[in-house]
Every structure is written in structure tokens, then in C-alpha cells.
Scaffold this motif. Structure first.
Motif, PDB file in Angstrom:
ATOM      1  N   UNK A 156      22.324  10.281 -43.229  1.00  0.00           N
ATOM      2  CA  UNK A 156      22.806  11.192 -42.186  1.00  0.00           C
ATOM      3  C   UNK A 156      22.474  12.616 -42.621  1.00  0.00           C
ATOM      4  N   UNK A 157      22.392  13.506 -41.678  1.00  0.00           N
ATOM      5  CA  UNK A 157      22.075  14.897 -42.009  1.00  0.00           C
ATOM      6  C   UNK A 157      23.138  15.500 -42.920  1.00  0.00           C
ATOM      7  N   UNK A 158      24.398  15.136 -42.711  1.00  0.00           N
ATOM      8  CA  UNK A 158      25.467  15.645 -43.569  1.00  0.00           C
ATOM      9  C   UNK A 158      25.292  15.175 -45.009  1.00  0.00           C
ATOM     10  N   UNK A 159      25.011  13.895 -45.206  1.00  0.00           N
ATOM     11  CA  UNK A 159      24.795  13.375 -46.556  1.00  0.00           C
ATOM     12  C   UNK A 159      23.576  14.037 -47.203  1.00  0.00           C
ATOM     13  N   UNK A 160      22.524  14.193 -46.433  1.00  0.00           N
ATOM     14  CA  UNK A 160      21.312  14.802 -46.947  1.00  0.00           C
ATOM     15  C   UNK A 160      21.583  16.235 -47.418  1.00  0.00           C
ATOM     16  N   UNK A 161      22.259  17.013 -46.598  1.00  0.00           N
ATOM     17  CA  UNK A 161      22.575  18.400 -46.963  1.00  0.00           C
ATOM     18  C   UNK A 161      23.468  18.440 -48.200  1.00  0.00           C
ATOM     19  N   UNK A 162      24.447  17.561 -48.275  1.00  0.00           N
ATOM     20  CA  UNK A 162      25.310  17.516 -49.459  1.00  0.00           C
ATOM     21  C   UNK A 162      24.500  17.239 -50.718  1.00  0.00           C
ATOM     22  N   UNK A 164      18.661  10.744 -51.594  1.00  0.00           N
ATOM     23  CA  UNK A 164      19.745   9.820 -51.254  1.00  0.00           C
ATOM     24  C   UNK A 164      19.318   8.385 -51.535  1.00  0.00           C
ATOM     25  N   UNK A 165      20.297   7.508 -51.556  1.00  0.00           N
ATOM     26  CA  UNK A 165      20.040   6.091 -51.822  1.00  0.00           C
ATOM     27  C   UNK A 165      19.270   5.435 -50.665  1.00  0.00           C
TER      28      UNK A 165
END
Length: 95
Positions: A77-83, A71-72
Motif C-alpha cells: 500500500x502507499x502508506x506502507x511504502x512511504x513508511x 517492502x516484503x
């Protein structure tokens, strides 16, 4: 071929490797893969890519938060990381 995002992740790890003055051979030995396979991973012309376990191991070795590789921001967030993990694992380009 690798997706643009997969190559972006690989290039972030390559930059860390170079910043730490670690050779491709040292990384290959650390990950338990051949130097040729590691060269293929860093090449944009080959299909090989790091596994999630490889990325985890390299982040630990280099002292880098794994979130900053995907990620940047260093603390997504955990959601962004998983995505981002899901996108890395996909085999299609999302441009």
C-alpha cells in the motif's frame, strides 16, 4: 553505521545486481559515482548508502518494482511504502 534496514535494502539491490550479472563498476558508472563509493555502499562497514534516486534508477534498470526493494511484497500500500521510505532515510537502528 548503516541501520539493519538500510543494509537489508542494499543487500536486496546487490542480489539483483548479481542475478543480472552486473558488476559493481557497471553500477557505479550507471549511477555516476566512483567504483570505490559503490563498494562502500555495499559494505556493511561503511556509512555510505544509496540515495532514493539511486534506488529508483537501479529498479528501473533491473526491471524491478521499487516497492519490492523496500517492502516484503511487490505491491505494498502507499502508506506502507512511504513508511518504509522514511525508515530507510533515518539514521538510527530500530531493532
Amino acid at each position: 553505521m548503516k541501520t539493519d534496514y538500510q543494509m537489508e535494502v542494499i543487500l536486496r539491490l546487490r542480489a539483483l545486481r548479481e542475478q543480472k550479472n552486473v558488476s559493481q563498476v557497471e553500477v557505479a558508472n550507471y549511477l555516476g559515482i566512483s567504483p570505490g563509493q559503490h563498494g562502500n555502499i555495499e559494505s556493511s562497514k561503511q556509512n555510505h548508502k544509496y540515495t532514493l534516486n539511486h534506488i529508483h534508477l537501479l529498479c528501473e534498470w533491473f526491471g524491478e518494482p521499487i516497492g519490492s526493494i523496500f517492502c516484503e511484497t511487490a505491491s505494498p500500500s502507499i502508506d506502507d511504502f512511504v513508511k518504509h521510505l522514511i525508515v530507510y532515510e533515518e539514521n538510527v537502528n530500530h531493532d
